[in-house]
Design an enzyme around this catalytic site. Structure first.
Site, PDB file in Angstrom:
ATOM      1  N   HIS A   1       0.642  -0.758   0.064  1.00  0.00           N
ATOM      2  CA  HIS A   1      -0.002  -0.093   0.278  1.00  0.00           C
ATOM      3  C   HIS A   1       0.345   1.258   0.354  1.00  0.00           C
ATOM      4  O   HIS A   1       2.030   1.212   0.451  1.00  0.00           O
ATOM      5  CB  HIS A   1      -0.835  -0.245   0.677  1.00  0.00           C
TER       6      HIS A   1
ATOM      7  N   HIS B   1       1.256   4.341   1.864  1.00  0.00           N
ATOM      8  CA  HIS B   1       2.119   4.753   3.146  1.00  0.00           C
ATOM      9  C   HIS B   1       3.765   4.494   2.350  1.00  0.00           C
ATOM     10  O   HIS B   1       3.728   3.879   2.494  1.00  0.00           O
ATOM     11  CB  HIS B   1       1.571   4.007   4.574  1.00  0.00           C
TER      12      HIS B   1
ATOM     13  N   ASP C   1       6.047   4.642   4.948  1.00  0.00           N
ATOM     14  CA  ASP C   1       6.635   3.863   5.768  1.00  0.00           C
ATOM     15  C   ASP C   1       6.782   2.199   5.413  1.00  0.00           C
ATOM     16  O   ASP C   1       7.146   1.193   5.147  1.00  0.00           O
ATOM     17  CB  ASP C   1       6.041   3.505   7.835  1.00  0.00           C
ATOM     18  N   HIS C   2       6.401   2.717   4.003  1.00  0.00           N
ATOM     19  CA  HIS C   2       5.913   1.015   3.185  1.00  0.00           C
ATOM     20  C   HIS C   2       6.710   1.437   2.008  1.00  0.00           C
ATOM     21  O   HIS C   2       6.665   0.184   0.569  1.00  0.00           O
ATOM     22  CB  HIS C   2       4.929   0.411   2.867  1.00  0.00           C
TER      23      HIS C   2
ATOM     24  N   HIS D   1      -7.785  -0.455   5.553  1.00  0.00           N
ATOM     25  CA  HIS D   1      -5.985  -0.399   5.966  1.00  0.00           C
ATOM     26  C   HIS D   1      -6.110   1.008   4.728  1.00  0.00           C
ATOM     27  O   HIS D   1      -6.145   2.716   5.502  1.00  0.00           O
ATOM     28  CB  HIS D   1      -5.103  -0.480   5.846  1.00  0.00           C
TER      29      HIS D   1
ATOM     30  N   ASP E   1       0.063  -4.062   6.550  1.00  0.00           N
ATOM     31  CA  ASP E   1      -0.911  -3.519   7.348  1.00  0.00           C
ATOM     32  C   ASP E   1      -2.747  -3.485   7.559  1.00  0.00           C
ATOM     33  O   ASP E   1      -3.221  -3.182   8.022  1.00  0.00           O
ATOM     34  CB  ASP E   1      -0.761  -1.808   7.557  1.00  0.00           C
TER      35      ASP E   1
ATOM     36  N   HIS F   1       4.026  -4.555  10.228  1.00  0.00           N
ATOM     37  CA  HIS F   1       4.415  -4.209  11.498  1.00  0.00           C
ATOM     38  C   HIS F   1       4.829  -4.899  12.868  1.00  0.00           C
ATOM     39  O   HIS F   1       3.527  -6.396  12.567  1.00  0.00           O
ATOM     40  CB  HIS F   1       4.171  -3.012  12.243  1.00  0.00           C
TER      41      HIS F   1
END
Ligand SMILES: [Zn+2]
Length: 256
Positions: free
Chosen positions: A57, A59, A61-62, A115, A134, A172
């Site tokens: 996805h 975001h 942090d990915h 998400h 996530d 995570h």
């Protein structure tokens, strides 16, 4: 056929990086790209060369490591068609049922929105592993940032239907904290109590509680257990639709 080798390592504050490697062809994919340097270091540690990135996805942090990894390795980047405009550097757009090949390893795309609007998971049936970003965490699930409870419940139900021995790799690690919440929803679940003890011990020792398995999540994860009579009674929602019960568990976790 040789199985995929899977290497999980911590990165950023609470992300996991994951590399999957086909020993027959040398093909290696990163699951998401939280940041470039730890992934490059992991590749060097293992002596592997990056061929692909599978993005779950959009975001940051990915995805933050995509540009640097592409520049250094020339890898091909796969990611959700429904988020293509939000993922710079995407080469191949994927949707439900699409095949993804990492060397001889065969993956399948499962759309798991909730998400984010276009979140996808990557399932490798012959290797018994699913990479869920996530969407699903151990004893938890992702926040509903771009989807409603019925959408996320449908996504989680697809993952819950995979074979119970399937290993679950998440974006995570929150297992210890998730268990503390889960026990407020289902305090008498013996499998959950055991998982909570194990997760607390792992956290104290600095060890991961991942990967999990689908079977372990079905037994302990309140977000996969809205059909549990004990949870329904605890919430005062006996006999109500499963997506509504899931939604109430999610609301309680958001306030926890
Ligand atoms: Zn996310």
């Amino acid at each position: 056929m040789a199985k995929l080798e899977i290497y999980q390592f911590p990165t950023r504050s609470d992300n996991y990086g994951v590399l999957i490697h086909d020993p027959e062809t040398g093909a290696t994919a990163a699951i998401d790209a939280p940041e470039a340097d730890p992934i490059l270091a992991a590749l060097q540690d293992k002596g592997w060369t990056l061929s692909d990135i599978l993005i779950t996805h959009h975001h940051a942090d990915h995805t933050a490591g995509i540009a640097a990894l592409k520049q250094k390795t020339g890898c091909t980047v796969y990611g959700p068609a429904r988020e293509a405009g939000l993922i710079p550097g995407l080469d191949v757009e994927v949707k439900e049922g699409d095949r993804v090949e990492i060397g001889n390893a065969k993956g399948r795309v499962i759309e798991t929105p909730g998400h984010t609007r276009g979140h996808v998971s990557y399932y490798f049936p012959e290797d018994g592993a699913v990479f869920v970003g996530d969407t699903l965490f151990s004893v938890g699930c992702g926040k509903l940032l771009e989807g409603d409870a019925p959408t996320m419940w449908t996504s989680l139900s697809k993952l819950a239907a995979l074979p119970p021995e399937t290993e679950v790799y998440c974006g995570h690690e929150y297992t210890d904290a998730n268990c503390r919440f889960a026990l407020t929803v289902e305090p008498d679940n013996e499998a959950l109590k055991a998982r909570a003890g194990e997760a607390a011990e792992n956290a104290a020792q600095g060890r991961p509680s991942l990967p999990s398995t689908i079977g372990q999540e079905l037994a302990t994860n309140p977000f996969l257990r809205p059909s549990s009579a004990a949870i329904q009674k605890r919430l005062g929602m006996e006999g109500q639709p499963l997506d509504a019960i899931f939604g109430e568990v999610r609301r309680r976790k958001d306030r926890f």
